[in-house]
Design a protein around this motif. Sequence first.
Motif, PDB file in Angstrom:
ATOM      1  N   SER A 105       0.720  -1.203  -0.004  1.00 49.98           N
ATOM      2  CA  SER A 105      -0.033   0.088   0.077  1.00 49.98           C
ATOM      3  C   SER A 105       0.596   1.189   0.120  1.00 49.98           C
ATOM      4  O   SER A 105       1.521   1.439   0.836  1.00 49.98           O
ATOM      5  N   THR A 106       0.451   2.286  -0.870  1.00 51.24           N
ATOM      6  CA  THR A 106       1.469   3.499  -1.117  1.00 51.24           C
ATOM      7  C   THR A 106       0.633   4.607  -0.478  1.00 51.24           C
ATOM      8  O   THR A 106       1.048   5.635  -0.419  1.00 51.24           O
ATOM      9  N   ASP A 107      -0.687   4.417  -0.059  1.00 50.72           N
ATOM     10  CA  ASP A 107      -1.288   5.525   0.289  1.00 50.72           C
ATOM     11  C   ASP A 107      -2.186   5.293   1.586  1.00 50.72           C
ATOM     12  O   ASP A 107      -2.919   5.955   2.135  1.00 50.72           O
ATOM     13  N   ALA A 108      -1.541   4.416   2.351  1.00 45.07           N
ATOM     14  CA  ALA A 108      -1.875   4.120   3.727  1.00 45.07           C
ATOM     15  C   ALA A 108      -1.596   5.267   4.710  1.00 45.07           C
ATOM     16  O   ALA A 108      -0.560   5.787   4.762  1.00 45.07           O
ATOM     17  N   PRO A 109      -2.461   5.550   5.657  1.00 47.92           N
ATOM     18  CA  PRO A 109      -2.342   6.619   6.788  1.00 47.92           C
ATOM     19  C   PRO A 109      -1.354   6.140   7.633  1.00 47.92           C
ATOM     20  O   PRO A 109      -0.975   5.025   7.649  1.00 47.92           O
ATOM     21  N   ALA A 110      -0.445   7.109   8.283  1.00 43.23           N
ATOM     22  CA  ALA A 110       0.575   6.943   9.284  1.00 43.23           C
ATOM     23  C   ALA A 110       0.067   5.797  10.432  1.00 43.23           C
ATOM     24  O   ALA A 110       0.880   4.768  10.980  1.00 43.23           O
ATOM     25  N   GLU A 111      -1.161   5.748  10.805  1.00 39.93           N
ATOM     26  CA  GLU A 111      -1.668   5.044  11.896  1.00 39.93           C
ATOM     27  C   GLU A 111      -1.698   3.629  11.462  1.00 39.93           C
ATOM     28  O   GLU A 111      -2.282   2.750  12.092  1.00 39.93           O
ATOM     29  N   GLY A 112      -1.888   3.514  10.074  1.00 40.63           N
ATOM     30  CA  GLY A 112      -2.270   1.956   9.377  1.00 40.63           C
ATOM     31  C   GLY A 112      -3.606   2.097   8.808  1.00 40.63           C
ATOM     32  O   GLY A 112      -4.539   2.933   9.213  1.00 40.63           O
ATOM     33  N   VAL A 113      -4.119   0.701   8.399  1.00 36.45           N
ATOM     34  CA  VAL A 113      -5.625   0.580   8.359  1.00 36.45           C
ATOM     35  C   VAL A 113      -5.844  -0.802   8.946  1.00 36.45           C
ATOM     36  O   VAL A 113      -4.979  -1.970   8.617  1.00 36.45           O
ATOM     37  N   ALA A 114      -7.006  -1.035   9.395  1.00 41.42           N
ATOM     38  CA  ALA A 114      -7.424  -2.210  10.348  1.00 41.42           C
ATOM     39  C   ALA A 114      -7.496  -3.349   9.311  1.00 41.42           C
ATOM     40  O   ALA A 114      -6.994  -4.603   9.721  1.00 41.42           O
ATOM     41  N   LEU A 115      -8.293  -3.055   8.333  1.00 41.02           N
ATOM     42  CA  LEU A 115      -8.547  -4.201   7.354  1.00 41.02           C
ATOM     43  C   LEU A 115      -8.374  -3.618   5.956  1.00 41.02           C
ATOM     44  O   LEU A 115      -8.867  -2.781   5.450  1.00 41.02           O
ATOM     45  N   ARG A 116      -7.258  -4.102   5.038  1.00 37.35           N
ATOM     46  CA  ARG A 116      -6.766  -3.882   4.130  1.00 37.35           C
ATOM     47  C   ARG A 116      -7.367  -4.864   2.922  1.00 37.35           C
ATOM     48  O   ARG A 116      -7.764  -4.865   1.887  1.00 37.35           O
ATOM     49  N   ASP A 117      -7.405  -6.157   3.213  1.00 37.65           N
ATOM     50  CA  ASP A 117      -7.643  -7.411   2.433  1.00 37.65           C
ATOM     51  C   ASP A 117      -8.232  -8.599   2.905  1.00 37.65           C
ATOM     52  O   ASP A 117      -7.789  -8.888   3.983  1.00 37.65           O
ATOM     53  N   HIS A 118      -8.895  -9.302   2.252  1.00 41.47           N
ATOM     54  CA  HIS A 118      -9.227 -10.769   2.635  1.00 41.47           C
ATOM     55  C   HIS A 118      -8.664 -11.571   1.848  1.00 41.47           C
ATOM     56  O   HIS A 118      -8.236 -11.374   0.575  1.00 41.47           O
ATOM     57  N   CYS A 119      -8.204 -13.097   2.186  1.00 41.21           N
ATOM     58  CA  CYS A 119      -7.608 -14.110   1.405  1.00 41.21           C
ATOM     59  C   CYS A 119      -8.194 -15.528   1.941  1.00 41.21           C
ATOM     60  O   CYS A 119      -8.725 -15.688   3.079  1.00 41.21           O
ATOM     61  N   ILE A 120      -8.426 -16.190   0.705  1.00 41.96           N
ATOM     62  CA  ILE A 120      -8.891 -17.579   0.843  1.00 41.96           C
ATOM     63  C   ILE A 120      -7.472 -18.443   0.579  1.00 41.96           C
ATOM     64  O   ILE A 120      -7.178 -18.153  -0.569  1.00 41.96           O
ATOM     65  N   VAL A 121      -7.395 -19.357   1.600  1.00 34.47           N
ATOM     66  CA  VAL A 121      -6.057 -20.259   1.222  1.00 34.47           C
ATOM     67  C   VAL A 121      -6.479 -21.675   0.943  1.00 34.47           C
ATOM     68  O   VAL A 121      -7.673 -22.089   1.779  1.00 34.47           O
ATOM     69  N   PHE A 122      -6.195 -22.548   0.285  1.00 30.23           N
ATOM     70  CA  PHE A 122      -6.799 -23.805  -0.072  1.00 30.23           C
ATOM     71  C   PHE A 122      -5.616 -24.585  -0.868  1.00 30.23           C
ATOM     72  O   PHE A 122      -4.600 -24.026  -1.585  1.00 30.23           O
ATOM     73  N   ASP A 123      -5.488 -25.904  -0.842  1.00 31.02           N
ATOM     74  CA  ASP A 123      -4.733 -26.757  -1.431  1.00 31.02           C
ATOM     75  C   ASP A 123      -5.397 -27.457  -2.696  1.00 31.02           C
ATOM     76  O   ASP A 123      -6.585 -27.891  -2.696  1.00 31.02           O
ATOM     77  N   ARG A 124      -4.704 -27.640  -3.695  1.00 29.87           N
ATOM     78  CA  ARG A 124      -5.090 -28.308  -4.928  1.00 29.87           C
ATOM     79  C   ARG A 124      -5.438 -29.622  -4.692  1.00 29.87           C
ATOM     80  O   ARG A 124      -6.379 -30.383  -5.420  1.00 29.87           O
ATOM     81  N   SER A 125      -4.758 -30.445  -4.105  1.00 27.71           N
ATOM     82  CA  SER A 125      -4.593 -32.007  -4.018  1.00 27.71           C
ATOM     83  C   SER A 125      -5.713 -32.470  -3.545  1.00 27.71           C
ATOM     84  O   SER A 125      -6.371 -33.442  -4.390  1.00 27.71           O
ATOM     85  N   PRO A 126      -6.639 -32.245  -2.709  1.00 25.71           N
ATOM     86  CA  PRO A 126      -7.859 -32.657  -2.301  1.00 25.71           C
ATOM     87  C   PRO A 126      -8.933 -32.630  -3.423  1.00 25.71           C
ATOM     88  O   PRO A 126      -9.655 -33.366  -3.714  1.00 25.71           O
ATOM     89  N   ILE A 127      -8.927 -31.497  -4.198  1.00 23.59           N
ATOM     90  CA  ILE A 127      -9.739 -31.382  -5.432  1.00 23.59           C
ATOM     91  C   ILE A 127      -9.462 -32.186  -6.430  1.00 23.59           C
ATOM     92  O   ILE A 127     -10.490 -32.650  -7.119  1.00 23.59           O
ATOM     93  N   GLU A 128      -8.490 -32.238  -6.521  1.00 21.75           N
ATOM     94  CA  GLU A 128      -7.614 -32.992  -7.714  1.00 21.75           C
ATOM     95  C   GLU A 128      -8.131 -34.591  -7.340  1.00 21.75           C
ATOM     96  O   GLU A 128      -8.277 -35.215  -8.429  1.00 21.75           O
ATOM     97  N   ARG A 129      -7.812 -34.897  -6.304  1.00 22.20           N
ATOM     98  CA  ARG A 129      -8.112 -36.483  -5.997  1.00 22.20           C
ATOM     99  C   ARG A 129      -9.598 -36.514  -6.250  1.00 22.20           C
ATOM    100  O   ARG A 129     -10.119 -37.536  -6.500  1.00 22.20           O
ATOM    101  N   ALA A 130     -10.267 -35.549  -5.588  1.00 19.37           N
ATOM    102  CA  ALA A 130     -11.675 -35.925  -5.569  1.00 19.37           C
ATOM    103  C   ALA A 130     -12.375 -35.900  -7.082  1.00 19.37           C
ATOM    104  O   ALA A 130     -13.364 -36.477  -7.338  1.00 19.37           O
ATOM    105  N   SER A 131     -11.524 -35.517  -7.855  1.00 17.10           N
ATOM    106  CA  SER A 131     -11.970 -35.065  -9.392  1.00 17.10           C
ATOM    107  C   SER A 131     -12.180 -36.368  -9.934  1.00 17.10           C
ATOM    108  O   SER A 131     -12.992 -36.648 -11.061  1.00 17.10           O
TER     109      SER A 131
END
Length: 316
Positions: free
Chosen positions: A89-115
């Motif tokens: 971030s290049t425009d965040a205030p000096a005190e920061g931002v409490a929430l900038r982004d959300h992220c979903i994390v997952f693994d391919r292997s279970p999806i590929e095996r289940a396919s």
Amino acid sequence: MGTSPPSREDPLCRNSQLGYSPPADFDRLVRCVSHGTPSPLIRWHYHEDYEIHLVVATCGKMFVGDYIGTFEPGNLVMTGPRLPHNWISTDAPAEGVALRDHCIVFDRSPIERASEPIPELKELLPLLDRAGRGIEFFGLSEVAQGYFGRIRASQNLSRLAVFIEFLGVLGDWKDYRLLSNPWVVGQEDAASMARIDSIIGFINDHHTDALSMARVAKHFDMSKSQFSRVFHRRTGNTFTDFLIRLRISRACQLLLQSSDAVSAICYDVGFNNVANFNRRFLDVKGMTPSAFRRQFGGEAWDARGGTTAMAAMQRV
């Protein structure tokens, strides 16, 4: 665009204090994380997981593999395994931002095996293949925001159902672009990976030469057809496309590091025609070399975290 390699993220460090969902979710397919800025999660790094990133606040510089671009609220990107990435971030205030982004994390292997027993899941695999280059989706931020909220609020089978539905939407969405030259696509046996790594190393070392597929194939004692097949399977690119993207990536570095004329950089990275260089650069980066330098050269933030790319290069 920097001097040090990306760090590998240790999954054991993904605790709830950093914004990850509770430890009970660690062994499940879908995990969620939300964080603000500053955050120890904001750094140039890679890992074995897939991630879907949704920025909800601030603007700045986005680095995905060899891609450099900008982001703003609504930026939606999917990254694959071992693809380095960072958002600064290049425009965040000096005190920061409490929430900038959300992220979903997952693994391919279970999806590929289940396919295998569930053929419908095979429809998701092309999306996961494309994520090896990083995918930026357009016109989908509000829909994605809804899915992120539903996934985070649900548990167990309900969460899995919403997540698979979301992947289906992403897989069908047509307004997207691939961001980076591929770093890793698929899994190969050790000997094949070593050979391809040697080939890529050779191309890196000789990318400013008058390099042809025939020359490289001969150097590695391969026929042109064998080389083409193996190279495309491993990198996701034809030889010509890979070489062009590599030269453009090197040109981006020189545009930010130096004040050399665009025409000089054109020849320095292996092109022999300025008009062709400008056309190829526009195809890959969506702007001309001069526009790239104007947009990023004065404040090109290094992907390692906060110093300019110019200063980082001068530390070598």
